[in-house]
Write a protein that holds these residues in place. Structure first.
Motif, mmCIF file in Angstrom:
data_model
loop_
_atom_site.group_PDB
_atom_site.id
_atom_site.type_symbol
_atom_site.label_atom_id
_atom_site.label_comp_id
_atom_site.label_asym_id
_atom_site.label_seq_id
_atom_site.Cartn_x
_atom_site.Cartn_y
_atom_site.Cartn_z
ATOM 1 N N THR A 30 -41.658 -2.672 -32.628
ATOM 2 C CA THR A 30 -40.245 -3.023 -32.561
ATOM 3 C C THR A 30 -39.490 -2.042 -31.680
ATOM 4 N N ARG A 31 -39.772 -0.747 -31.853
ATOM 5 C CA ARG A 31 -39.098 0.262 -31.052
ATOM 6 C C ARG A 31 -39.413 0.100 -29.570
ATOM 7 N N SER A 32 -40.700 -0.133 -29.278
ATOM 8 C CA SER A 32 -41.102 -0.196 -27.873
ATOM 9 C C SER A 32 -40.550 -1.427 -27.170
ATOM 10 N N SER A 33 -40.246 -2.486 -27.938
ATOM 11 C CA SER A 33 -39.763 -3.713 -27.308
ATOM 12 C C SER A 33 -38.281 -3.974 -27.540
ATOM 13 N N ALA A 34 -37.582 -3.008 -28.151
ATOM 14 C CA ALA A 34 -36.214 -3.239 -28.601
ATOM 15 C C ALA A 34 -35.278 -3.687 -27.492
ATOM 16 N N LEU A 35 -35.449 -3.146 -26.282
ATOM 17 C CA LEU A 35 -34.562 -3.513 -25.181
ATOM 18 C C LEU A 35 -35.345 -4.067 -23.993
ATOM 19 N N SER A 36 -36.549 -4.562 -24.258
ATOM 20 C CA SER A 36 -37.378 -5.026 -23.143
ATOM 21 C C SER A 36 -36.818 -6.271 -22.468
ATOM 22 N N PHE A 37 -35.911 -6.983 -23.152
ATOM 23 C CA PHE A 37 -35.385 -8.205 -22.544
ATOM 24 C C PHE A 37 -34.501 -7.927 -21.340
ATOM 25 N N ILE A 38 -34.140 -6.649 -21.108
ATOM 26 C CA ILE A 38 -33.335 -6.348 -19.922
ATOM 27 C C ILE A 38 -34.177 -5.729 -18.810
ATOM 28 N N ASP B 168 -33.386 4.188 -10.566
ATOM 29 C CA ASP B 168 -32.641 3.672 -9.416
ATOM 30 C C ASP B 168 -31.759 2.494 -9.809
ATOM 31 N N GLY B 169 -31.183 2.576 -11.012
ATOM 32 C CA GLY B 169 -30.261 1.534 -11.471
ATOM 33 C C GLY B 169 -30.916 0.285 -12.003
ATOM 34 N N VAL B 170 -32.261 0.295 -12.168
ATOM 35 C CA VAL B 170 -32.991 -0.872 -12.672
ATOM 36 C C VAL B 170 -33.667 -0.502 -13.987
ATOM 37 N N TYR B 171 -33.466 -1.315 -15.024
ATOM 38 C CA TYR B 171 -34.036 -1.030 -16.334
ATOM 39 C C TYR B 171 -35.558 -1.188 -16.332
ATOM 40 N N THR B 172 -36.232 -0.239 -17.010
ATOM 41 C CA THR B 172 -37.686 -0.309 -17.137
ATOM 42 C C THR B 172 -38.113 -1.085 -18.380
ATOM 43 N N GLY B 173 -37.186 -1.275 -19.325
ATOM 44 C CA GLY B 173 -37.535 -1.937 -20.580
ATOM 45 C C GLY B 173 -37.943 -0.958 -21.664
ATOM 46 N N GLN B 174 -37.935 0.338 -21.365
ATOM 47 C CA GLN B 174 -38.277 1.366 -22.349
ATOM 48 C C GLN B 174 -37.014 2.089 -22.817
ATOM 49 N N LEU B 175 -37.131 2.731 -23.971
ATOM 50 C CA LEU B 175 -36.010 3.501 -24.502
ATOM 51 C C LEU B 175 -36.114 4.958 -24.082
ATOM 52 N N VAL B 176 -34.977 5.616 -23.993
ATOM 53 C CA VAL B 176 -34.949 7.066 -23.837
ATOM 54 C C VAL B 176 -34.856 7.626 -25.247
ATOM 55 N N GLY B 177 -35.966 8.148 -25.746
ATOM 56 C CA GLY B 177 -35.998 8.598 -27.127
ATOM 57 C C GLY B 177 -36.240 7.426 -28.050
ATOM 58 N N ASP B 178 -35.319 7.177 -28.966
ATOM 59 C CA ASP B 178 -35.504 6.149 -29.990
ATOM 60 C C ASP B 178 -34.215 5.355 -30.157
ATOM 61 N N LEU B 179 -34.261 4.344 -31.010
ATOM 62 C CA LEU B 179 -33.047 3.614 -31.362
ATOM 63 C C LEU B 179 -32.077 4.572 -32.046
#
Length: 298
Positions: A104-112, A186-197
């Protein structure tokens, strides 16, 4: 001639009257609290921290964001159907294991992932206007304004993406926001978090860091939340307040003499709020997990 009957206003339905009465009562109660508090002298070492989901805003902000992005064809229903089911099962049954939490953590923001920061910020403004602005609780907004009028700074503290949290804070005229940070290159999301939720204990750590930087005395500060999961944040400050609380937080608040403010209308709304929070969280997590799976497949 036109019959006078056609110009007579139709009587309001009982449900509408109840809703108007509830809103009137909510506004009046909040105004009275604000007027009383404004007599307190300003304290530069005090501030207020507000959770967002079901505290400032009805529902989950990431759910509204995900739905808005879905409408803009960021992903399809098929991509997320299976993931939503799995998320709902874990959240509603309360059965979680370390592997599931890690996924869940690793995919939390992967949709961007693959989208730009500028793109999300622009769409976030649109989505706030269409899906979030009318969901702000007037009573909570009045409490935040009370702190501002006292010369205090007010921050949102939420697990939602920092871009969305910042938009909400700016639209409400607040000092700023702390939220989950998504990695971008470079202004493009990788889909990973910096740290945690930014969730649970992480909120408390963020507030302690901010307090040290800004010279705040946390014993003079206030914090507002709806969730028992935010006890680490609420326990940091001298004035913890339960807003639209879940059953566990309501019980804890009563045991410890904390203030409780419930801006929902009636017991039915409270029950629906608990369930909808779980389902909204399931959908938001499912969106992320589904899109993550689709990207790995491709």
């Amino acid at each position: 001639m036109t019959s006078p009957e056609k110009h007579r206003r139709q009587p309001a339905r009982p449900a509408d009257l109840r809703r108007r009465s509830a809103l009137a009562g909510e506004a009046a109660a909040a105004s009275a609290e604000v007027e009383t508090a404004l007599s307190t002298p300003a304290d530069p070492t005090s501030a207020a921290f507000f959770d967002v989901d079901n505290t400032v805003m009805q529902g989950a902000s990431i759910f509204h964001l995900a739905r808005g992005l879905y409408r803009r064809q960021f992903f399809t229903t098929r991509d997320i159907a299976d993931a939503v089911y799995k998320q709902a099962y874990f959240r509603i049954r309360g059965v979680e294991d370390p592997e599931h939490i890690a996924q869940t953590r690793s995919s939390a923001l992967s949709f961007i992932a693959g989208h730009t920061v500028a793109e999300l910020e622009e769409l976030g403004e649109e989505i706030f206007d269409e899906a979030m602005a009318h969901r702000i609780w007037p009573g909570t907004r009045a409490l935040a304004q009370m702190h501002l009028d006292q010369g205090q700074r007010v921050w949102l503290v939420t697990a939602a993406p920092i871009e969305i949290a910042s938009i909400i804070a700016r639209r409400l005229g607040l000092t700023g926001a702390m939220g989950t940070v998504a990695e971008h290159v470079d202004g493009v999301y990788t889909g990973q978090l910096v740290g945690d939720l930014l969730h649970g204990p992480a909120k408390a750590e963020a507030i302690k860091s901010l307090a040290a930087r800004e010279g705040l005395d946390l014993s003079h500060c206030s914090a507002y939340s709806d969730s028992y999961n935010d006890l680490p944040m609420l326990g940091l400050v001298g004035d913890p307040v339960a807003i639209n609380p879940d059953p566990q937080l309501r019980s804890h608040a009563r045991q410890h003499g904390w203030r409780v403010r419930d801006y929902r209308t009636g017991r039915k709304a409270a029950r629906i709020g608990v369930l909808s929070g779980a389902v909204a969280g399931a959908l938001a997590g499912g969106v992320a997990a589904g899109v993550s799976a689709r990207r790995r497949h491709h």
